[in-house]
Structures are given as C-alpha cells and as structure tokens.
Design an enzyme around this catalytic site. Structure first.
Site, PDB file in Angstrom:
ATOM      1  N   ASN A   1       0.806  -1.229   0.000  1.00 27.34           N
ATOM      2  CA  ASN A   1       0.000   0.000   0.000  1.00 27.34           C
ATOM      3  C   ASN A   1       0.836   1.275   0.000  1.00 27.34           C
ATOM      4  OD1 ASN A   1       0.533  -1.178   2.650  1.00 27.34           O
ATOM      5  ND2 ASN A   1      -0.456   0.628   3.483  1.00 27.34           N
ATOM      6  N   HIS A   2       2.109   1.187   0.423  1.00 23.51           N
ATOM      7  CA  HIS A   2       2.957   2.383   0.450  1.00 23.51           C
ATOM      8  C   HIS A   2       3.785   2.570  -0.818  1.00 23.51           C
ATOM      9  CE1 HIS A   2       2.114   3.683   4.522  1.00 23.51           C
ATOM     10  NE2 HIS A   2       2.265   2.447   4.955  1.00 23.51           N
TER      11      HIS A   2
ATOM     12  N   HIS B   1       4.068  -6.609   9.973  1.00 27.24           N
ATOM     13  CA  HIS B   1       5.343  -6.293  10.621  1.00 27.24           C
ATOM     14  C   HIS B   1       5.662  -7.119  11.855  1.00 27.24           C
ATOM     15  CE1 HIS B   1       5.980  -2.046   8.657  1.00 27.24           C
ATOM     16  NE2 HIS B   1       5.560  -2.958   7.812  1.00 27.24           N
TER      17      HIS B   1
END
Ligand code: FE2
Length: 274
Positions: free
Chosen positions: A67-68, A180
């Site tokens: 998404n980044h 993460h």
C-alpha cells in the site's frame, strides 16, 4: 533450490541491517534467490530508487511493495525502468510498473514472483484472488516456471490464509507481509505450498510496527495527530522465511523462519547449518 524472503524493511535501521548482512547470507548459505519487501524502506514510507538499488546490490533479486508503493512520488516514474521492483498486481489497469515478473535465479531456475494486496481493512483494489488465479493458470508451476512466490500484502490473516489455500499446489510459497510481526505458523500446506502468515519486518522491534512509539501511543490516547511517524532507529532484527524447494516439482520441501539480531529471539533455518 534455496530461497529467502525478508519482511518489510523499515527505515534506516532495517535497510542498513539488510544491506550489511545480506551479502554474507547469500554467500555463506548458497541462496539461489532472495526477495525483500521494501515498501517502508524510505523513512517508513515507500522506497527511493537509490535505496532500491542498494538493496538489489546487496543480493536481493526482487523487491516487493504494497500500500505504500507510491509514497515516494518518483516511484511512479522509475518503476517503469526497474523491472525488479513490483507493486501489487491488483491495482486497476493502467497503473505504472508490474505486479509480477519472471526472474532467473543463481542456479538458472525461472522464478515467478507476484505481489498482491488484500482488501480487508485496506484500500480496496481489484480482486487479488482473480488476479493471482489468472497468473497461476497462464504461468503454471513446473511447466513455464520452476518456482512461484506470492507476497500477499494484507492486514487480515484470514485473507492471507485464504490466498495460501487458494494457491496451494500451484505456488512454491505464499507469504504475508504488511503487519510487521512474524507469525509462528510457517508450514507446508497439503498441496505442497509453503506458507507463513507474516514474515515480520526488518527493523527495530522496540517500536510500534517499526515507528518511534510516542506518536502512535499519543494518537491512540488522544485521537489527534501531534506529529509525523518516524522510524525507530535502534538495532534492527532481520526477519523472514527460508524455503527449500524441490527442484523436480517446484513445491516446498521445508520452510523455516529466519531472525537475526535486535530484540527478537534468534531463529536459523536448520537446513542452513553446516
Ligand atoms: Fe504495508
């Protein structure tokens, strides 16, 4: 064939740990192919072309995102000339770059790497299941390519597990990224596909998902942003997953977590020990 996948690089601490240590890992353990998720490498947001090049030079064959991917605006332009950088395959048609590509491993094997993004609790892209299904049907394992890796960048574990079972027997590895935190569910599914819900991050685990703790805590308390998120820069743990691949079938023989340095308890693939 031996493959390593490293979870999301976060900030300077994560990328420097990987850039420093990956060359020796590749050399010492005869890694045939390395994939790194790099979408948080530039200050936590996206990846610059220079960082991408440094990660590739350190021994990564492919860098995946999520998404980044577009957080560094230049990426929209340079991704067109960087065929080792992938963005999610299920962006609408016309998005720059590519969501999958075939690469040649150090042992000569043809490896298809695909990057998909989930839609649960995330920005809604096109259907990742249809996109992956089309890819697996047009590029079958064992016939067109020797190994297939899918980075399923998603928030919901359910969606990652569903993708893994959907691809079971048709891919070598389905591995989750984005949350993460490494999960302890690495396994080989009934059809022979290796799976781990999340590879974890390469970054400082004295943090909230790799970021300095104060701002995330304050946002939970006050529901008002009071500053920017910035990556925590203590010693990073490298976190990922290693897969031994059956060269005859392209399916997985063994899967094991890798964790080196920083605050996480160490883990080393048994097959790598000498
Ligand atoms: Fe992400």
């Amino acid at each position: 064939m031996r493959l390593l996948f490293l979870g999301d690089l976060v900030g300077r601490s994560g990328r420097e740990a990987v850039i420093d240590q990956l060359p020796a890992l590749v050399e010492d353990h005869a890694l045939d192919f390395v994939i790194v998720n790099g979408e948080n490498a530039a200050g936590g947001f996206g990846i610059t072309e220079e960082i991408l090049q440094n990660v590739l030079d350190a021994g990564a064959d492919v860098v995946t995102t999520g998404n980044h991917v577009w957080d560094q605006r230049d990426t929209l332009v340079y991704i067109e000339r960087q065929d080792r950088l992938l963005r999610p395959i299920n962006f609408p048609p016309g998005a720059p770059g590519r969501g999958a590509n075939i690469f040649t491993a150090r042992n000569g094997a043809r490896v298809l790497v695909a990057n998909a993004m989930g839609r649960v609790f995330m920005d809604s892209l096109d259907d990742p299941f249809t996109a992956i299904d089309t890819l697996l049907e047009t590029t079958p394992l064992g016939r067109v390519v020797d190994a297939i890796v899918i980075d399923m960048h998603a928030e919901a574990t359910s969606e990652k597990q569903a993708m893994a079972h959907f691809a079971d027997g048709r891919a070598t590895l389905v591995v989750g990224t984005h949350t993460h935190v490494p999960t302890a569910d690495h396994q080989i599914l009934p059809g022979g596909t290796a799976y781990m819900s999340d590879a974890g991050m390469c970054g400082d685990y004295d943090s909230v998902l790799g970021m300095e703790k104060d701002e995330p805590i304050s946002r939970f308390l006050r529901k008002i942003p009071s500053g920017r998120f910035s990556p925590a820069n203590g010693e990073a743990s490298i976190s990922g997953v290693a897969v031994e691949i059956d060269d005859a079938t392209g399916l997985a023989r063994e899967i094991a977590p890798l964790r080196i340095g920083g605050r996480l308890s160490p883990a080393f693939p048994p097959a790598w020990r000498r």
